[in-house]
Motif scaffolding. Structure first.
Motif, PDB file in Angstrom:
ATOM      1  N   PRO A  25       1.153  -1.168   0.042  1.00  0.00           N
ATOM      2  CA  PRO A  25      -0.112  -0.419  -0.399  1.00  0.00           C
ATOM      3  C   PRO A  25       1.001   0.933  -0.024  1.00  0.00           C
ATOM      4  CG  PRO A  25      -0.506  -1.553   1.380  1.00  0.00           C
ATOM      5  CD  PRO A  25       0.525  -2.338   1.254  1.00  0.00           C
ATOM      6  N   ALA A  26       1.990   1.235   0.774  1.00  0.00           N
ATOM      7  CA  ALA A  26       2.884   2.610   0.503  1.00  0.00           C
ATOM      8  C   ALA A  26       3.988   3.196  -0.365  1.00  0.00           C
ATOM      9  CB  ALA A  26       4.296   1.966   1.701  1.00  0.00           C
ATOM     10  N   THR A  27       4.095   1.793  -1.333  1.00  0.00           N
ATOM     11  CA  THR A  27       5.051   1.866  -2.704  1.00  0.00           C
ATOM     12  C   THR A  27       3.474   1.813  -4.222  1.00  0.00           C
ATOM     13  OG1 THR A  27       4.705  -0.344  -3.561  1.00  0.00           O
ATOM     14  CG2 THR A  27       6.152   0.901  -2.777  1.00  0.00           C
ATOM     15  N   ASP A  28       2.440   2.114  -4.117  1.00  0.00           N
ATOM     16  CA  ASP A  28       1.775   1.568  -5.067  1.00  0.00           C
ATOM     17  C   ASP A  28       0.121   1.650  -4.378  1.00  0.00           C
ATOM     18  OD1 ASP A  28      -0.114   2.878  -7.030  1.00  0.00           O
ATOM     19  OD2 ASP A  28       1.258   2.239  -8.052  1.00  0.00           O
ATOM     20  N   ALA A  29      -0.626   2.596  -3.655  1.00  0.00           N
ATOM     21  CA  ALA A  29      -1.900   2.412  -2.742  1.00  0.00           C
ATOM     22  C   ALA A  29      -3.287   1.923  -4.221  1.00  0.00           C
ATOM     23  CB  ALA A  29      -2.531   3.346  -2.202  1.00  0.00           C
ATOM     24  N   ALA A  30      -3.160   2.603  -4.877  1.00  0.00           N
ATOM     25  CA  ALA A  30      -4.199   2.363  -6.375  1.00  0.00           C
ATOM     26  C   ALA A  30      -3.971   0.683  -6.625  1.00  0.00           C
ATOM     27  CB  ALA A  30      -3.919   3.180  -7.286  1.00  0.00           C
ATOM     28  N   LEU A  31      -2.646   0.309  -6.877  1.00  0.00           N
ATOM     29  CA  LEU A  31      -2.350  -0.515  -7.622  1.00  0.00           C
ATOM     30  C   LEU A  31      -2.913  -2.049  -6.716  1.00  0.00           C
ATOM     31  CD1 LEU A  31      -1.771  -2.251 -10.170  1.00  0.00           C
ATOM     32  CD2 LEU A  31       1.372  -1.714  -9.665  1.00  0.00           C
ATOM     33  N   ALA A 142      17.532   3.748  -0.513  1.00  0.00           N
ATOM     34  CA  ALA A 142      16.931   4.315  -1.734  1.00  0.00           C
ATOM     35  C   ALA A 142      15.623   3.525  -2.430  1.00  0.00           C
ATOM     36  CB  ALA A 142      17.133   5.490  -2.703  1.00  0.00           C
ATOM     37  N   PHE A 143      16.792   2.751  -2.886  1.00  0.00           N
ATOM     38  CA  PHE A 143      16.534   0.958  -4.515  1.00  0.00           C
ATOM     39  C   PHE A 143      15.379   0.226  -2.934  1.00  0.00           C
ATOM     40  CE2 PHE A 143      16.654  -2.979  -5.464  1.00  0.00           C
ATOM     41  CZ  PHE A 143      16.600  -2.722  -6.688  1.00  0.00           C
ATOM     42  N   LEU A 144      15.664   0.241  -2.119  1.00  0.00           N
ATOM     43  CA  LEU A 144      14.684  -1.020  -1.466  1.00  0.00           C
ATOM     44  C   LEU A 144      13.514  -0.133  -0.823  1.00  0.00           C
ATOM     45  CD1 LEU A 144      17.056  -2.944   1.210  1.00  0.00           C
ATOM     46  CD2 LEU A 144      15.931  -3.917  -0.883  1.00  0.00           C
ATOM     47  N   ALA A 145      13.680   1.267  -0.700  1.00  0.00           N
ATOM     48  CA  ALA A 145      12.630   1.740  -0.246  1.00  0.00           C
ATOM     49  C   ALA A 145      11.528   1.864  -1.579  1.00  0.00           C
ATOM     50  CB  ALA A 145      12.954   3.226   0.344  1.00  0.00           C
ATOM     51  N   GLY A 146      12.093   2.584  -2.491  1.00  0.00           N
ATOM     52  CA  GLY A 146      10.835   2.310  -3.796  1.00  0.00           C
ATOM     53  C   GLY A 146      10.550   0.767  -4.244  1.00  0.00           C
ATOM     54  N   TRP A 147      10.722  -0.591  -3.403  1.00  0.00           N
ATOM     55  CA  TRP A 147      10.879  -1.136  -3.454  1.00  0.00           C
ATOM     56  C   TRP A 147       9.749  -2.101  -2.140  1.00  0.00           C
ATOM     57  CZ3 TRP A 147       9.857  -3.668  -7.957  1.00  0.00           C
ATOM     58  CH2 TRP A 147      10.135  -3.681  -8.799  1.00  0.00           C
ATOM     59  N   GLY A 148       9.602  -1.058  -1.610  1.00  0.00           N
ATOM     60  CA  GLY A 148       8.708  -0.716   0.048  1.00  0.00           C
ATOM     61  C   GLY A 148       9.310  -1.475   1.082  1.00  0.00           C
ATOM     62  N   VAL A 149      10.671  -2.282   0.715  1.00  0.00           N
ATOM     63  CA  VAL A 149      11.300  -2.952   2.344  1.00  0.00           C
ATOM     64  C   VAL A 149      11.255  -2.394   3.132  1.00  0.00           C
ATOM     65  CG1 VAL A 149      13.068  -4.408   3.024  1.00  0.00           C
ATOM     66  CG2 VAL A 149      11.820  -4.971   0.492  1.00  0.00           C
ATOM     67  N   LEU A 150      11.721  -1.285   2.811  1.00  0.00           N
ATOM     68  CA  LEU A 150      12.092   0.470   3.944  1.00  0.00           C
ATOM     69  C   LEU A 150      11.084   1.101   3.613  1.00  0.00           C
ATOM     70  CD1 LEU A 150      15.946   0.869   3.680  1.00  0.00           C
ATOM     71  CD2 LEU A 150      14.637  -0.492   5.284  1.00  0.00           C
ATOM     72  N   ARG A 151      10.321   2.318   4.458  1.00  0.00           N
ATOM     73  CA  ARG A 151       9.359   2.808   4.628  1.00  0.00           C
ATOM     74  C   ARG A 151      10.668   4.560   4.984  1.00  0.00           C
ATOM     75  NH1 ARG A 151       5.084  -0.153   5.131  1.00  0.00           N
ATOM     76  NH2 ARG A 151       5.383  -0.390   7.948  1.00  0.00           N
ATOM     77  N   ARG A 152      10.176   5.523   4.478  1.00  0.00           N
ATOM     78  CA  ARG A 152      11.192   6.551   5.013  1.00  0.00           C
ATOM     79  C   ARG A 152      10.634   6.769   6.339  1.00  0.00           C
ATOM     80  NH1 ARG A 152      15.205  10.603   2.148  1.00  0.00           N
ATOM     81  NH2 ARG A 152      15.673  11.984   3.154  1.00  0.00           N
ATOM     82  N   ARG A 153      10.913   7.518   7.004  1.00  0.00           N
ATOM     83  CA  ARG A 153       9.824   8.224   8.431  1.00  0.00           C
ATOM     84  C   ARG A 153      10.444   9.421   8.776  1.00  0.00           C
ATOM     85  NH1 ARG A 153      10.730   6.256  12.894  1.00  0.00           N
ATOM     86  NH2 ARG A 153       8.933   6.468  13.919  1.00  0.00           N
ATOM     87  N   THR A 154      11.819  10.166   8.242  1.00  0.00           N
ATOM     88  CA  THR A 154      12.118  11.501   8.396  1.00  0.00           C
ATOM     89  C   THR A 154      12.222  12.084   6.942  1.00  0.00           C
ATOM     90  OG1 THR A 154      14.527  10.846   7.636  1.00  0.00           O
ATOM     91  CG2 THR A 154      13.144  11.231  10.040  1.00  0.00           C
TER      92      THR A 154
END
Length: 386
Positions: A25-31, A142-154
């Motif tokens: 849901p964080a990477t693409d909620a609509a999809l 950032a690459f892992l954040a793009g795949w949703g494994v990490l979520r940026r909090r700051t």
């Protein structure tokens, strides 16, 4: 019975998973919402080409199961992550197995350093005191954040820049998405990727339909010349069946050419594309489009439909375009030696329409003929359209 709208949603969800195989849901909620709502249909589409849909919690992944020891893949884009970045991303993911909740980039850096320095671990050393390696680790996170494994909090970019430049401070704060992490590091998927089982002649015949469907879904086109003669003949005979399969899964149309087949997706802004969105209204695209057209005219056509040009012939094509069609180019393309050619080669190679040899010669794919006789005009707003 499913309605037309529901079928279209399932097709969009399937195409979206082909483009983004790991969705949260964080990477693409609509999809993600489309996939969950049409999960049964999407799963059926995936099975028809030998793929699997795996879901852990809220994370969903499309698994491309190898056939005959190989995975069908599109041409590698110029901006694809480097092996070093992928290696660091895998190390961060391994370290995330030990984390629950929040973690800083500095902490991840320390963990990756300790992991690579551990006895018996055969990995290249990661040195957090080296600025270039800190940049690489930042990009891997950032690459892992793009795949949703990490979520940026700051959101304070100054902290991230300070850590990258000097190694001071926390860098950035992340939260580990354990559902996405489990799908990315799934042991059975890693085993499929690292130890694919080669197939024999019997399996080649048994998997023929799957391989053809995958090629049409994942690559720009399927050329008959790339197949054994008997298999190419069988595909010509079965192209009506393949057209029906692909229409049901994607809503697209199978275009039959003398040299092969390609999948054309409908012009639908809401539908994710599995192929590059080209050409766009920018100079690099116009140069590539015009170069493909002119090269197809000036080169030597081969029996399989490809077109060959020597290095000198390619230079002549580009020089002609600069002189004759310079209005569609930007200042660097017209003024910097080799700029227009580099732009054309980069885009056409990514699209799978061009192979550039070591000696600089070009081999233009037969499918490039689909872009013959392009018409480029200026609209009232100054934008260029094809």
């Amino acid at each position: 019975m499913s309605t037309t709208a529901e079928i279209r949603e399932a097709q969009r969800a399937f195409l979206g998973l082909l483009e983004r195989p790991l969705v949260t849901p964080a990477t693409d909620a609509a999809l993600h919402r489309q996939i969950v709502q049409r999960q049964q249909a999407v799963t059926d589409y995936a099975r028809r080409v030998g793929y699997r849909i795996q879901r852990v919690g809220h994370a969903v992944r499309l698994i491309r199961v190898p056939i005959d020891g190989e995975v069908t893949a599109p041409p590698r884009p110029a901006d694809a992550p480097s092996p070093r970045l992928l290696s660091l991303a895998c190390r961060i993911a391994a370290c995330c197995e030990e984390i629950s909740g929040a973690v800083t980039l500095q902490r991840l850096s320390d963990m990756v350093r300790d992991l690579t320095a551990a006895p018996g671990v055969q990995l290249s050393v990661y040195d957090p005191d080296d600025r270039e390696q800190r940049k690489q680790l930042r990009d891997a996170a950032a690459f892992l954040a793009g795949w949703g494994v990490l979520r940026r909090r700051t959101s304070d970019e100054r902290l991230l820049d300070e850590w990258t430049e000097s190694g001071a401070g926390p860098g950035a704060g992340y939260e580990v998405d354990r559902h996405a992490l489990l799908l990315m590091t799934s042991p059975d998927v890693l085993a499929l990727a690292l130890n694919p089982e080669p197939g024999g002649d019997d399996e080649q015949g048994a998997t023929r339909t799957l391989r053809h469907l995958r090629a049409l879904l994942e690559t720009p086109y399927l050329a008959y010349a790339d197949l054994p003669a008997a298999e190419a003949d069988a595909l010509r005979m079965a192209r009506g069946l393949r057209a029906g399969d692909l229409s049901q899964m994607t809503g697209g149309t199978l275009e039959a050419r003398a040299e092969g087949l390609l999948l054309v997706l409908d012009d639908d802004e809401e539908k994710p594309a599995t192929v590059a969105d080209w050409p766009k209204a920018r100079a690099a695209d116009w140069v590539a489009l015009l170069a493909a057209d002119q090269a197809g005219r000036d080169g030597t056509r081969q029996p399989d439909g490809t077109v060959h040009l020597t290095n000198a012939e390619v230079d002549a094509v580009i020089d002609y375009l600069i002189d004759d069609r310079g209005d569609y180019m930007n200042k660097p393309q017209k003024g910097v030696p080799g700029a227009a050619r580099r732009d054309a080669e980069t885009l056409l190679t990514e699209l799978g329409l061009l192979t550039v040899a070591v000696d600089g010669s070009w081999t233009l794919a037969a499918a490039a003929g689909r872009y013959r006789d392009p018409t480029i005009t200026f609209t009232e707003t100054g934008e260029r359209t094809r």
